[in-house]
Design a protein around this motif. Structure first.
Motif, PDB file in Angstrom:
ATOM      1  N   ALA A  58       0.837  -1.176   0.005  1.00 25.84           N
ATOM      2  CA  ALA A  58       0.005   0.091   0.047  1.00 25.84           C
ATOM      3  C   ALA A  58       0.639   1.194  -0.023  1.00 25.84           C
ATOM      4  CB  ALA A  58      -1.058  -0.123   1.223  1.00 25.84           C
ATOM      5  N   ILE A  59       0.265   2.230  -0.958  1.00 24.31           N
ATOM      6  CA  ILE A  59       0.880   3.520  -0.731  1.00 24.31           C
ATOM      7  C   ILE A  59       1.310   4.285   0.732  1.00 24.31           C
ATOM      8  CG2 ILE A  59       1.113   5.897  -1.560  1.00 24.31           C
ATOM      9  CD1 ILE A  59      -0.032   4.615  -4.164  1.00 24.31           C
ATOM     10  N   ASP A  60       2.189   4.805   1.110  1.00 22.30           N
ATOM     11  CA  ASP A  60       2.092   5.556   2.557  1.00 22.30           C
ATOM     12  C   ASP A  60       1.865   6.956   2.231  1.00 22.30           C
ATOM     13  OD1 ASP A  60       3.163   6.545   4.751  1.00 22.30           O
ATOM     14  OD2 ASP A  60       4.862   5.361   4.716  1.00 22.30           O
ATOM     15  N   TRP A  61       0.365   7.239   2.268  1.00 28.11           N
ATOM     16  CA  TRP A  61      -0.043   8.366   2.071  1.00 28.11           C
ATOM     17  C   TRP A  61       0.447   9.351   3.050  1.00 28.11           C
ATOM     18  CZ3 TRP A  61      -1.361   9.373  -2.396  1.00 28.11           C
ATOM     19  CH2 TRP A  61      -2.116   8.215  -3.265  1.00 28.11           C
ATOM     20  N   PRO A  62       0.569   9.018   4.436  1.00 33.68           N
ATOM     21  CA  PRO A  62       1.214   9.882   5.591  1.00 33.68           C
ATOM     22  C   PRO A  62       2.565  10.403   5.196  1.00 33.68           C
ATOM     23  CG  PRO A  62       0.113   7.871   6.618  1.00 33.68           C
ATOM     24  CD  PRO A  62       0.057   7.558   5.209  1.00 33.68           C
ATOM     25  N   GLY A  63       3.235   9.236   4.689  1.00 33.80           N
ATOM     26  CA  GLY A  63       4.500   9.591   4.086  1.00 33.80           C
ATOM     27  C   GLY A  63       4.557  10.762   3.268  1.00 33.80           C
ATOM     28  N   LEU A  64       3.981  10.746   2.041  1.00 35.08           N
ATOM     29  CA  LEU A  64       3.720  11.561   1.162  1.00 35.08           C
ATOM     30  C   LEU A  64       3.344  13.010   1.497  1.00 35.08           C
ATOM     31  CD1 LEU A  64       3.602  11.869  -2.254  1.00 35.08           C
ATOM     32  CD2 LEU A  64       1.275  11.687  -2.175  1.00 35.08           C
ATOM     33  N   GLY A  65       2.486  12.917   2.671  1.00 35.44           N
ATOM     34  CA  GLY A  65       1.923  14.105   3.251  1.00 35.44           C
ATOM     35  C   GLY A  65       3.138  14.881   3.822  1.00 35.44           C
ATOM     36  N   LEU A  66       3.988  13.754   4.446  1.00 32.99           N
ATOM     37  CA  LEU A  66       5.234  14.531   5.268  1.00 32.99           C
ATOM     38  C   LEU A  66       6.044  15.211   4.237  1.00 32.99           C
ATOM     39  CD1 LEU A  66       6.215  12.207   8.229  1.00 32.99           C
ATOM     40  CD2 LEU A  66       5.946  14.618   8.216  1.00 32.99           C
ATOM     41  N   ILE A  67       6.232  14.364   3.074  1.00 31.10           N
ATOM     42  CA  ILE A  67       7.529  15.002   2.377  1.00 31.10           C
ATOM     43  C   ILE A  67       6.723  16.321   1.707  1.00 31.10           C
ATOM     44  CG2 ILE A  67       6.779  13.695  -0.117  1.00 31.10           C
ATOM     45  CD1 ILE A  67      10.106  14.169   1.262  1.00 31.10           C
ATOM     46  N   LEU A  68       5.592  16.501   1.542  1.00 33.96           N
ATOM     47  CA  LEU A  68       5.073  17.643   1.071  1.00 33.96           C
ATOM     48  C   LEU A  68       5.534  18.839   2.059  1.00 33.96           C
ATOM     49  CD1 LEU A  68       1.649  16.562  -0.568  1.00 33.96           C
ATOM     50  CD2 LEU A  68       3.545  17.826  -1.759  1.00 33.96           C
ATOM     51  N   VAL A  69       4.923  18.452   3.322  1.00 31.91           N
ATOM     52  CA  VAL A  69       5.364  19.482   4.216  1.00 31.91           C
ATOM     53  C   VAL A  69       6.925  19.703   4.361  1.00 31.91           C
ATOM     54  CG1 VAL A  69       5.516  19.780   6.803  1.00 31.91           C
ATOM     55  CG2 VAL A  69       3.625  18.581   5.777  1.00 31.91           C
ATOM     56  N   PHE A  70       7.859  18.917   4.412  1.00 29.85           N
ATOM     57  CA  PHE A  70       9.356  19.218   4.127  1.00 29.85           C
ATOM     58  C   PHE A  70       9.775  20.001   3.004  1.00 29.85           C
ATOM     59  CE2 PHE A  70      10.482  14.865   6.516  1.00 29.85           C
ATOM     60  CZ  PHE A  70      11.176  15.724   7.746  1.00 29.85           C
ATOM     61  N   PHE A  71       8.706  19.943   1.906  1.00 30.29           N
ATOM     62  CA  PHE A  71       9.086  20.476   0.777  1.00 30.29           C
ATOM     63  C   PHE A  71       8.727  21.992   0.922  1.00 30.29           C
ATOM     64  CE2 PHE A  71       7.489  22.911  -2.988  1.00 30.29           C
ATOM     65  CZ  PHE A  71       8.624  22.804  -3.824  1.00 30.29           C
ATOM     66  N   GLY A  72       7.516  22.333   1.482  1.00 29.57           N
ATOM     67  CA  GLY A  72       6.986  23.581   1.894  1.00 29.57           C
ATOM     68  C   GLY A  72       7.938  24.296   2.999  1.00 29.57           C
ATOM     69  N   LEU A  73       8.281  23.536   3.769  1.00 29.40           N
ATOM     70  CA  LEU A  73       9.266  23.978   4.976  1.00 29.40           C
ATOM     71  C   LEU A  73      10.559  24.633   4.342  1.00 29.40           C
ATOM     72  CD1 LEU A  73       8.922  21.799   8.040  1.00 29.40           C
ATOM     73  CD2 LEU A  73       8.721  24.564   8.059  1.00 29.40           C
ATOM     74  N   ILE A  74      11.183  23.572   3.631  1.00 29.50           N
ATOM     75  CA  ILE A  74      12.369  23.833   3.016  1.00 29.50           C
ATOM     76  C   ILE A  74      12.426  25.074   2.192  1.00 29.50           C
ATOM     77  CG2 ILE A  74      14.556  22.812   1.775  1.00 29.50           C
ATOM     78  CD1 ILE A  74      13.677  20.127   2.945  1.00 29.50           C
ATOM     79  N   TYR A  75      11.569  25.032   1.123  1.00 26.37           N
ATOM     80  CA  TYR A  75      11.250  26.093   0.094  1.00 26.37           C
ATOM     81  C   TYR A  75      11.292  27.343   1.001  1.00 26.37           C
ATOM     82  CZ  TYR A  75      10.249  28.321  -3.995  1.00 26.37           C
ATOM     83  OH  TYR A  75      10.243  29.579  -5.074  1.00 26.37           O
ATOM     84  N   GLY A  76      10.253  27.519   1.876  1.00 24.19           N
ATOM     85  CA  GLY A  76      10.215  28.737   2.735  1.00 24.19           C
ATOM     86  C   GLY A  76      11.333  29.238   3.542  1.00 24.19           C
TER      87      GLY A  76
END
Lengths: 250, 244
Positions: free
Chosen positions: A221-239
């Motif tokens: 199964a796809i790790d959707w929380p993991g995908l959510g976390l990487i999106l959060v990481f992306f936003g944080l690092i970009y910001g």
């Protein structure tokens, strides 16, 4: 914005960045060919699963290097020419950061599409078992791109902030190696390491029998929380990267 | 003159952040190798020798080529910046000696890295609870590994001379390391510079003699090193420099 991106395109001209991406893809192709060369017909029946398991593992090391090299090439030109002070008098600083990110992302997209082409090409030529798993391949493309862009924006931030390109290159490589190694650790640990998300978002698992030394791949199964976390990481690092770049003294 | 060129290289290296790569990068394969060893004690029964295979498994294919790539890129970084090539090449120093000074500097760093890796290996073994004596072959593994590393250093210096970027040659080094893994498994390791580190360090089977024989290994190292040096020196003598 389009003018800023066009400037990036012009600056990247002749810098052979696509050649670097092509070399990395060639190595990945060689690796895939070598890995599949000793497989028999039974193994090839699981060829798609095998590739969807192997490629993310290899990505832990290949994609961070592409990200580090591309980010370094796009930023180094400004450091060498001391052009940030010139650029910042004519373009808002945030836009410089965004333009570099967008143009750098094109290279990351190119690399991810290249991998997909390698997988599909080899799968069709070698007659892997079953129909082409388009859904899983599209998922692979999206997840690879998402993780790669997050790593890329991290590399871009450091490459733009630090003139000495040894620092981002070393940090990127260390991150890639830790990402590769973190696959031996529980998922909880993996989710703390940016570079290990290629493994977190894998769609295929592997069973290995230590007695018969046989391997069996299965869909997971796809790790959707993991995908959510990487999106959060992306936003944080970009910001954070953008804020630090805007605030730094040129 | 060579000594003075070497002294100039040392001044350029002073206060560089190279220690970051030198100290940190070898720690990762040491940690990974020891972790792998402790997790597979049932299969890895040869104590120090098994630990060595686990340490060198990652180091030879990924870490050492990359680390040497970083050293080489750094050694040419200053020359590629600003208009420094004009200054360097108008100095009354023969080009051969300019390049040899960089090569010797790189080799020194390779030797120090091997010593650091050896120390990490001993330290990891003691931490892992290995009570047997340390293998007497260890200095030889490190020496031959250093010789392989010197070849890679000459190659990477040539690449860093031609490619005016810090990152690209390092990326090529990593790709070379990965390709070396595939070529070594096919039996072509002797003909591929990046695979020489693995061959020299006996990464696959430290208890056995070297797979290709010491003489063949040394000849390959000498031929590759001379070839890369010749290429770099000829390039510097014949080509006009690009500055800025």
């Amino acid at each position: 914005m389009s003018a800023a991106i066009w400037m990036e395109v012009l600056k990247a001209k002749g810098r052979k960045i696509w050649l670097v991406v092509a070399i990395m893809m060639a190595v990945q192709l060689l690796w895939a060919g070598w890995a599949i060369s000793n497989k028999d017909a039974n193994d090839l029946a699981q060829g798609w699963l095998f590739f969807l398991y192997q490629f993310p593992m290899l990505n832990c090391i290949i994609m961070p290097v592409i990200a580090a090299v591309v980010a370094s090439r796009l930023s180094d030109v400004e450091h060498k020419g001391q052009t940030f002070k010139l650029l910042e008098t004519i373009i808002p600083t945030k836009r410089i950061f965004a333009a570099k990110f967008i143009w750098g992302s094109i290279y990351m997209l190119g690399a991810a599409l290249g991998q997909l082409a390698i997988m599909i090409g080899m799968g069709v030529v070698l007659h892997f078992g079953g129909p082409v798993p388009w859904g899983a391949l599209v998922g692979y493309l999206l997840f690879t791109l998402m993780v790669s862009l997050t790593i890329y924006v991290f590399q871009q931030g450091i490459s733009m902030l630090v003139a000495n390109q040894m620092v981002p290159m070393t940090l990127g490589l260390i991150g890639g190696f830790i990402g590769l190694f973190s696959m031996f650790f529980p998922q909880g640990f993996q989710k703390l390491v940016l570079w290990s998300y290629y493994g977190v978002l894998m769609q295929v698992g592997m069973n290995w029998d230590p007695i018969t030394r046989a391997t069996d791949f299965y869909w997971k199964a796809i790790d959707w929380p993991g995908l959510g976390l990487i999106l959060v990481f992306f936003g944080l690092i970009y910001g954070v990267g953008q804020i630090l770049f805007v605030r730094r003294e040129v | 003159m060579l000594i003075r060129a070497l002294q100039a290289e040392m001044i350029k290296m002073r206060h560089s952040p190279m220690w970051l790569a030198f100290l940190l990068i070898p720690i990762i394969p040491a940690f990974m190798g020891t972790f792998n060893y402790l997790n597979n004690l049932s299969m890895l029964e040869n104590k120090w020798y098994s630990l060595w295979t686990q340490h060198t498994l990652f180091a030879c294919y990924f870490f050492l080529p990359v680390l040497i790539g970083i050293y080489a890129s750094y050694l040419f970084r200053l020359e590629h910046a600003n208009h420094n090539w004009n200054t360097v090449l108008t100095a009354p120093v023969p080009i051969t000696q300019l390049f040899m000074a960089k090569l010797i500097m790189g080799w020194l760093m390779v030797i120090l890295t091997q010593i650091w890796m050896g120390l990490l290996f001993i330290f990891s073994g003691l931490l892992a609870g290995l009570s047997d004596p340390i293998p007497p072959e260890l200095p030889l593994w490190l020496l031959f590994g250093a010789l392989g590393g010197m070849v890679v250093c000459a190659l990477q210096l040539s690449l860093s001379l031609v490619i005016r970027s810090f990152a690209v040659p390092v990326g090529i080094a990593l790709m070379g390391g990965i390709a070396g893994l595939a070529l070594l498994s096919q039996g072509y390791g002797l003909y591929f510079p990046y695979a020489l580190i693995t061959l020299g360090m006996r990464a696959n089977d430290p208890a056995a003699p070297m797979a290709v024989g010491e003489i063949a290994f040394l000849v390959a190292c000498a031929i590759f090193t001379s070839g890369f040096c010749l290429f770099a020196i000829t390039w510097l003598k014949r080509r006009d420099v690009v500055t800025g």
